[in-house]
Structures are given as C-alpha cells and as structure tokens.
Motif scaffolding. Structure first.
Motif, PDB file in Angstrom:
ATOM      1  N   ALA A 483       0.820  -1.209   0.000  1.00 37.32           N
ATOM      2  CA  ALA A 483       0.000   0.000   0.000  1.00 37.32           C
ATOM      3  C   ALA A 483       0.854   1.259   0.000  1.00 37.32           C
ATOM      4  O   ALA A 483       0.424   2.305  -0.490  1.00 37.32           O
ATOM      5  N   GLN A 486       1.284   2.200  -3.621  1.00 37.05           N
ATOM      6  CA  GLN A 486       0.097   2.436  -4.443  1.00 37.05           C
ATOM      7  C   GLN A 486      -0.178   3.940  -4.495  1.00 37.05           C
ATOM      8  O   GLN A 486      -0.359   4.573  -3.454  1.00 37.05           O
ATOM      9  N   THR A 488      -1.992   7.576  -5.907  1.00 33.67           N
ATOM     10  CA  THR A 488      -3.225   8.235  -6.341  1.00 33.67           C
ATOM     11  C   THR A 488      -2.852   9.589  -6.938  1.00 33.67           C
ATOM     12  O   THR A 488      -2.171  10.390  -6.285  1.00 33.67           O
ATOM     13  N   ASP A 510      -5.872   6.549 -10.830  1.00 37.43           N
ATOM     14  CA  ASP A 510      -5.113   5.305 -10.708  1.00 37.43           C
ATOM     15  C   ASP A 510      -3.875   5.267 -11.587  1.00 37.43           C
ATOM     16  O   ASP A 510      -2.837   4.748 -11.171  1.00 37.43           O
ATOM     17  N   ASN A 511      -3.975   5.821 -12.824  1.00 38.12           N
ATOM     18  CA  ASN A 511      -2.852   5.677 -13.755  1.00 38.12           C
ATOM     19  C   ASN A 511      -2.286   7.000 -14.242  1.00 38.12           C
ATOM     20  O   ASN A 511      -1.329   7.007 -15.004  1.00 38.12           O
ATOM     21  N   ASP A 536       0.944   8.538  -2.077  1.00 43.18           N
ATOM     22  CA  ASP A 536       0.862   7.101  -1.799  1.00 43.18           C
ATOM     23  C   ASP A 536      -0.190   6.838  -0.714  1.00 43.18           C
ATOM     24  O   ASP A 536      -0.769   7.755  -0.143  1.00 43.18           O
ATOM     25  N   ARG A 537      -0.407   5.564  -0.422  1.00 35.29           N
ATOM     26  CA  ARG A 537      -1.436   5.170   0.533  1.00 35.29           C
ATOM     27  C   ARG A 537      -0.841   4.722   1.858  1.00 35.29           C
ATOM     28  O   ARG A 537      -1.445   3.970   2.598  1.00 35.29           O
TER      29      ARG A 537
END
Length: 778
Positions: A483, A486, A488, A510-511, A536-537
């Motif tokens: 995470a 990941q 955003t 997302d991309n 990031d998450r």
C-alpha cells in the motif's frame, strides 16, 4: 504407617521451602532452585513465578513468558494468568536420572518483551518406591573345609534403583554357627555383602549349609529383598586363585571399535591339577556391563561387545572372578574410564524468531537461540558466528544463550530479505561445526515519497478536440512496497484563480492519464498550466508534485472575414475611378482578417470574375485592386468585380467580396460625391470593427487579444497596424478603442490615400483624419 507418611510429607515440604528460599536469595547470580517429590501427580503446584520474579500477576502474560528446556523436553507448564508453575506430568526420578544424585532438571524462563532470561533448576526428590532385588535369588558357594576363620567370601549384591538413604543400607544373614555378613562399600558408593567365616568348617560334620541373605534399604518405612545362599563344604583345596593386582584401572577412547581389547587380567593358583585350572568370569555384572564387556574365560582378555559413549556412561566398574577347578575363587576390580572424543557436533535450538522485522528500526531482536555440545572439556566449548557481510550481530546472553540483533536500521528498498547462517564450531580436534539457516524478511515502512519521471510535462492538443480526449499521461514511481507504493494522482489548485481547470481537464487517479473535458478553442485559450500530485497510501501518506503545460494547437476553423468593403446587404459600395487613371492606379483595397494564427491566417487575394476581364487586377498579397491598363472612352462606365480571399490552411477556407467600380470624369461634384461615399464607408467599417472586437473579447476573456474583458472596465487601446506583408498596406492603419464604462466607442481611420480626381494633380495624397464618436449599447 500413616504417621510415618505424614512425617515424610512434612520433611519433603521443608525441603521444598528450603529450595524455594535458596532460589529467591540467589536471584540474579545463581539459578533459581525448586524441588518436587517424584511421583507427584501432573498439574501439581511447584511455585508462583510471578512472585518469585517480582512481577505482577498479568505481567507474565503481557511479556510473553514461557518455560524452555534443553531439547524442548517440557516437564513443566506455566499458567500465564496466575503465574503458577505446574508439573506437566508425573515425574519418575529413576527414569529421568537413573542412579545420578541429585536429580536436577534445568530449565529457563524466557520473557520476550523486553527480552529477559532466568535460569532455574528443578530437583526431583527420591522416595522409597523400590525394594532391593537380588538378580540371582539363589547363590551357591563352595568353601573348602580348610578355610581358616576370618576368611571372606564375596556375595552377589542386591540392586535398588532408589538413591541416597532409600538405597541399600545393610545386609543381614540368617542366624548360624559359622558365618556372619559384612556390608562393604565400593568406591562409587554401592554396598555389597561379604560372608565372613567365624568358625572352621568340618565337612564330615556338616557338608552343606542353607542361609538366607537379606538386603535392607534406609527408607522409611524400609524395604528389603532376600536371596538364598547354599554353601557346599568342599574337600581341601587350600589355595584360591590370586590376581596379580587387586584392581585394574584402564582408559579407553569412546570411539574404540567393537572387539577392542580393554585389558587382560591374570590370576594364579598354587594348586595343581584340576584345582589349579582357572577360569575367568565377570562377577555379578549389571545388565549394561554385560552388554558392554565380555571376558575370555581362558585367557582373561576383556573386550568390548558394543561401542561405548562418553556422553551416556563415563565409567564402568566390575569385579572379575577367577575360579579354580576346586571351586575356590579370587576376584579383582576393573575400573574402566571412558575417554571423551569429539564425536558430537554442537546443537542449535531456536527459542524465538521474529520475521518480518520493520525497516528503519535500530537493534531489533531477530532470534534467540541456545547452543549445547554433549562432549566435555574443549570438545564441549563452542564458538558461534554469522556471515561478516550482514548487518546483524550475535550477542551472548545467559549461559549458552545468544541473541541475534540488527546492527542498525535496515532499509527494505536496499534489501528486503536476508539469509543468515548461524555457524557453531566446537574447540575439539578435529573441530566439528553445525550450521543453522534462518530467513529474515524486512517489512516496508512508508519512508519514500513518490517521484515523477519528469519535473514538468508539455502536452499538445489540437483545438476542436472531442470531449474526454486522452491528451497525455503523467507517471510517478514509489520505491516502497504494498500500500505504501500504491499511488493516487490528483489535480492541484491552479495558480491562476480565474482558470477553470476543473472544466478543462481531468486525471485518472489510478494511472495518471489526462483527459480534456471539453473542446478547446485556440482563439480563446492558447495555453494553460497546472500542477499534478501523486500521493501514496502509506500512513502517514507522502506525496510529490509536477507541472503540466498544455499547448493548444491551432486548426483552420475560421474563414477569412472581409472588413472592407463591408458586405451587409445594403447599397453596394461604389469606387470611383477617373478615366484619366493610368495603368497601376489604386482603385481600392480589400481588407480582410482571419481569426486563426500562423499559416492558417496567411491570406491571399484573387480576382475571380470581372465585367471586363483584363481591365483590373488584384495584388495577391495585400488585396489592392489596381488598373491593369489605361482607360479609354470605349470602356463601360460601370464594372462589377468578384474578389476571393483565401487563407493558407489545410483545407483552405475562403470568402468573396463584390466591388462596384464607376468610371467618371473629374469635376467638383465628383469630389464631393467621393467624400460622401468615403464617410458612409467609414461609418460601416467602424460598425464592423466594433462588432468583431466585442465578439473576440467575449470569446477569449484573456490577454491573448489585448487584455479585453467585457464589461468590467475600460478597454485598453489596441492598434492594428498591418504592413505591406500582411493584409493592409502601410497606407492603411486602424485604431480600435472600445471603452465599456463611458458608453461610447471611438473609431479612427488614419491616412487613407485617395486619388486626385484632377488629371493634373494625379498621385498627390490627400491626408484626412475624420473622427467619429458613436454610442453603442454594449
């Protein structure tokens, strides 16, 4: 019997309390000692560890306390809720320790958070639960009648698996006139009986005797066992075999093969014949000795029947009996010492292992392990190590315990997994070693912010695009994992508060794909800039930013617009040309503009149709309409010209305008007419310019067209000066100034070149600057 049992239990409790007190007094310097009576039922209370260690009742559970022992043989269990240490099962002292006294079981108490060790010992106290037992219940002795009083005869001893005072205490012989029994003690503490002759035997009087031998232990109540001794009085054989030495001390390496010669014993007998023939036997060997040693009855050679093991038995003691043909015997003692060899590699027992471990945390305890080597001396001393190129350290703890800790903070992005080999080597010769491999994983911490592949991005979009068009992408990476890696993507608030970014573009969270939300118009917005963020998450979340500049590319979506002459459906504009004009005379100029830019706004002019071809021509670059030849009286007075204005776009766009030309003779009335027509034309031209300016300002709302904004404030003046390379020649200049606050608009037409209608003053320029002020409801 009940009173004796209560006394025994009382004494056992006293021993238990004594050991508890002794263990508490030696806390921190000596192992804590506890005791329990053998055959005590499982789940019986031993002690309260929480009180012994000075901890709270629930602190043991919170700190993950547990009991560990060698080779993980747990005889005890810990109740973490109450802190009570309980027996895991019923303990049999004889099974655990055999003849070893005291019988001590060593264990450790491990507290994991924070790490702390406590050494402890549990002594299993023997009870008198076994009676002495003679292996041979019947013994036969052949004693010569010539044996003098005081002669001793060894008897086979009884065996008692209990120890201490519960072991054999003495031997008793049944009452008789000839013999008494003595209780002897071997070097190892084992007691055996010897029969002593008190009175000379007389075979003729009593050829045989039957006695009862009783072995008693020292327990309370005492236990006993009996054997029958049969004595046969033998006729005179007055010399018993005698060994060369009363005892033999021999050392033998534990790795000696089966059949190895241990020692050769030798005895002699002064008698002759059958009384002088000697045979050798092991006298009353234990079961273990019978399986380990064998003696040649003729030669006296003693050899190994099986391989000895120092870690199991360190020494053997056995009597060797030499018997002659007359039944007389002598004995000696063999003391066999087993020499330790380095035949056992060290053993590694992992007690605790932590994996994965978080990165960026210094000195984390990764593993707790113990090292043991059943060998003795240097063979049992060990050295522990790990690889030199790893960020870990081995720290010795309490006896034979080690902790594996990190040398410093680890970085998962540099290395996420470590294979650690723990190597334990003893000091024997040859050295033996044991290797134990453990794998340690490093868990991720959100310590890396996302990083864009570029600090700034430039995107090109052609105007009139379809809504939701993918115009480009931004990309960022994060060295973390899971995470924490990941990402955003998001749009950042624009620096220009007037930029409607939310209605222009959107980003895929997302991309990082960017999309145009609506159709863009180059004439309204040529470029805009905004920021994008990548978050990031992780917790806490980390982010970074990049700049994106979008350039709108022009498309040929605007046709040329003719400013002069104005085509508004009213009376056509008529240009007057004197018949005396020479070739190349400037009749008028077609003025046009194009809302596009670049080559899409490059205009060219072409004469498509004329009443009299060849009389007039149009310059392709500036739109000037000139006479192509001299005029004559035969030329028609009225001419209609169709001029096309075309841009240079792909595909090209065009507009057309119709010109009316009147050939006239020069007179004062004509001059006035020309002035009147010029004034009317200027009025129409002013109206068109104001209309175009208002339309352009409303569409752009930006400084791209001179900073006009409607209707907030005054319109700044903007001078359109098109040189000969553009739409107008240097002879035509227009200045448009629209002021929204005053309610008036001003149009200036500067330096128009009008021909002199008089043939005598042809080519002279007349300079005129009329100024018109008109009110418009803008």
């Amino acid at each position: 019997t009940g009173r004796a049992s209560r006394k025994l239990i009382c004494r056992q409790r006293q021993v238990l309390f004594f050991f508890l007190f002794l263990g508490l007094s030696l806390a921190g310097t000596e192992p804590r000692r506890y005791s329990v009576v053998e055959e005590t039922e499982g789940n019986s209370f031993v002690t309260n560890l929480a009180k012994d260690l000075g901890l709270g009742q629930r602190e043991l559970s919170r700190r993950g306390a547990r009991v560990i022992s060698k080779r993980n043989k747990l005889h005890l269990q810990l109740d973490q809720e109450t802190g009570d240490l309980l027996l895991n099962e019923k303990l049999d002292r004889e099974e655990l320790c055999g003849h070893m006294e005291p019988c001590v079981l060593r264990f450790q108490v491990l507290l994991e958070n924070p790490l702390e060790f406590f050494q402890a010992e549990l002594q299993v106290i023997d009870i008198n639960d076994h009676a002495p037992v003679f292996v041979d219940r019947d013994m036969l002795l052949k004693i010569s009648e010539g044996s003098p009083p005081g002669t001793t005869f060894p008897l086979k001893n009884a065996q008692d698996v209990d120890v201490g005072r519960n072991n054999i205490e003495n031997y008793i012989i049944s009452p008789n006139s000839y013999f008494r029994v003595l209780t002897r003690k071997r070097s190892g503490g084992r007691k055996y009986p010897e029969l002593v002759l008190d009175k000379a035997l007389d075979r003729e009087e009593e050829p045989e005797l039957r006695l009862t031998l009783t072995a008693q232990d020292g327990g309370s109540p005492p236990r006993s066992g009996t054997a029958q001794v049969y004595i046969e009085v033998v006729d005179i054989n007055d010399n018993a075999p005698e060994f060369e030495q009363p005892s033999y001390r021999v050392q033998i390496p534990e790795d000696s093969p089966i059949g190895s010669l241990v020692v050769t014993v030798s005895a002699s007998d002064l008698d002759s014949g059958v009384y002088g023939k000697i045979s050798y036997t092991l006298f009353q060997p234990s079961e273990d000795i019978s399986k380990t040693l064998e003696v040649n009855s003729v030669t006296g050679e003693i050899r190994l029947r099986k391989q000895v093991d120092f870690e199991t038995v360190q020494s053997y003691e056995v009597d060797i009996k030499a018997t002659d043909g007359g039944g007389l015997s002598g004995k000696c003692t063999l003391l066999l010492q087993v020499v330790d060899m380095n035949d056992n590699p060290p053993e590694v027992t992992i007690s605790a292992l932590t994996s994965p471990i978080p990165e960026n945390t210094p000195e984390v305890v990764v593993a707790v392990f113990s090292v043991s080597d059943p060998d003795s001396g240097d063979n049992g001393k060990t050295i522990s190590s790990i690889q030199d190129d790893l960020p870990f350290l081995l720290k010795p703890s309490v006896k034979n315990f080690y902790t594996l800790v990190t040398e410093g903070a680890l970085d998962r992005e540099s290395r996420a997994e470590y294979n650690i080999t723990i190597t334990v080597t003893d000091m024997g010769s040859p050295r033996l070693k044991t290797q134990h491999n453990i794998t340690v994983l490093v868990s991720d911490v959100n310590d890396n912010a996302p990083a864009f592949t570029q600090t700034s991005y430039t995107l090109w979009v052609r105007e009139n695009n379809n809504p939701a068009l993918h115009i480009g992408s931004v990309s960022a990476t994060d060295r973390d994992a899971g995470a924490n890696a990941q990402l955003t993507y998001s749009l950042l608030p624009p620096q220009d508060p007037h930029l409607p970014l939310a209605s222009l573009v959107s980003i895929n969270a997302d991309n990082g794909h960017l999309f145009a939300l609506r159709s863009l118009d180059y004439e309204a917005l040529q470029a805009f800039e905004f920021g994008v963020g990548a978050t990031d998450r992780g917790s806490p979340a980390l982010s970074s930013q990049a700049r994106v500049r979008v350039l709108v590319l022009d498309a040929n979506d605007n046709s040329p617009f003719v400013l002069y002459p104005l085509q508004n459906g009213s009376a056509p504009c008529t240009e007057l040309v004197p018949r005396a004009a020479e070739a190349g005379y400037l009749v008028t100029k077609v003025v046009a503009v194009d809302g596009d830019s670049g080559q899409n706004a490059w205009l060219s002019y072409q004469l498509l149709k004329a009443t009299e071809p060849g009389l007039f021509g149009v310059w392709p670059h500036n739109g000037e309409v000139r006479t192509a030849r001299l005029l004559s009286e035969r030329d028609a007075p009225k001419h209609r010209l169709l001029v096309q204005v075309r841009d240079n776009g792909e595909p090209p766009r065009s507009a057309s305008v119709t010109l009316h030309v009147l050939l006239a003779r020069a007179d004062p009335l004509t001059v006035y007419l020309v002035v009147a027509l010029a004034s009317v034309s200027s009025l129409f031209l002013l109206s068109v310019l104001l209309f175009v300016a208002v339309r352009l300002c409303r569409r752009s709302r930006a400084a791209s067209l001179g900073g006009c904004s409607v209707p907030e404030g005054p319109f700044p003046g903007h001078l359109v000066d098109v040189s000969g390379s553009g739409t107008l020649s240097q002879s035509y200049q227009y200045e448009v100034c629209l002021r929204g606050g005053s309610g008036t608009s001003e149009f200036k037409f500067l330096k128009p070149i009008l021909p002199n209608l008089s043939s005598q003053s042809r080519g002279r320029e007349v300079e005129e600057n009329p100024s018109f002020r008109n009110s418009f409801g803008i």
